[in-house]
Design a protein around this motif. Sequence first.
Motif, short mmCIF file in Angstrom:
data_model
loop_
_atom_site.label_atom_id
_atom_site.label_comp_id
_atom_site.label_asym_id
_atom_site.label_seq_id
_atom_site.Cartn_x
_atom_site.Cartn_y
_atom_site.Cartn_z
N ALA A 51 0.83 -1.20 0.00
CA ALA A 51 0.00 0.00 0.00
C ALA A 51 0.87 1.26 0.00
O ALA A 51 0.52 2.27 -0.64
N HIS A 56 -3.44 -0.73 -4.62
CA HIS A 56 -4.75 -0.99 -4.00
C HIS A 56 -4.68 -2.39 -3.40
O HIS A 56 -4.54 -3.37 -4.14
N HIS A 75 -4.17 2.95 7.03
CA HIS A 75 -4.67 4.27 6.61
C HIS A 75 -4.11 5.38 7.48
O HIS A 75 -3.76 6.47 7.00
N LYS A 82 -4.96 2.50 -1.60
CA LYS A 82 -6.22 2.18 -0.92
C LYS A 82 -6.10 0.80 -0.30
O LYS A 82 -5.50 -0.11 -0.86
N GLU A 84 -8.51 -2.23 1.84
CA GLU A 84 -9.81 -2.67 2.30
C GLU A 84 -9.74 -4.12 2.75
O GLU A 84 -8.75 -4.82 2.52
#
Length: 315
Positions: A51, A56, A75, A82, A84
């Motif tokens: 990251a 991503h 983050h 990004k 997730e």
Amino acid sequence: ESLFALLFEVLRLFKIFLFLPHAVLHTQNGRVAIVMGGARGMGYETARHLASLGMHVVIAGNSEEEGLQAVKKIHEEGSEGKVEFLFLGLCSLKSVRQFVHRFKARALTLHIPVNNACIMLVSEGKTEDSFELHFGLNYLGHFLLTNLLLDKLKRSGRHDACSRVVTMSSATHYVGILNMEDLHGRSCYSELGAYSQSKLSVVLFTYHLQEKLTAGGFPVTSKAVDPVMVDTDLYNKLCIPAPAAKKPVAKMLFRIPAEGASTAILAATASQLEGVGGCYFYNGERTESADITYDHNVRAERWKQSCALVGLREA
């Protein structure tokens, strides 16, 4: 006490210098990675670093709480890419298929799956599909996942910027014994035997996958990675005479997770490894794997057998 502390620190610094590969890693903007087991240990360090290069990153794991915490932490570090989380239980073939369905529904490209999730030296047990735990999670789960994602990888890669499959193996594969008639060790179960067989299967899979990709002319490479001994939860069962000695011994002899992740990160991103596949990386260097892994017939038989076990039609 201060003398011992100084000695440990010197050894640690030497260890970092010795293990960390000297490579320039370029930005990875626009590329997408899935890191299995990316919420903790080496998986987390791999996800964090990818990251930071602008990638991503999808962290895949079986704990939503840990996964979301990992995403938040990355983050907060101000990562360029990004991050997730998506749920994935590698002990269940159904969960693997559900994960792939959810991922593909997001219409993302995919350039780098890092098959990192692993168990080690656990007591005899079975996955949801009745496979021996090491064999089912360390190998078959990743085998099915990678095969179901191959169409994405083939479309996302280019011949000057290949997609890369990175799968974690271990030096224990050198002592692994393939028993095609007793994959689950039911006749004589051994924790080390089960673990080493799963890691040997990973190398066979890596090489045979590359053989198929090369034959088809696809812009995808497949690499097996050995992170060396790393101080993670996997070694909680390590036999140390005095429990209090485990921490200093691990600090002196083992790599920290960030160091352990370095070879996987190198395999996933280093420009000097562009187009390089079907190989085994130890400590950041390409090296020879066990002799049996170079036997095409053994690789083909394990692949055919694996396809039957997970319900894939052999391509």
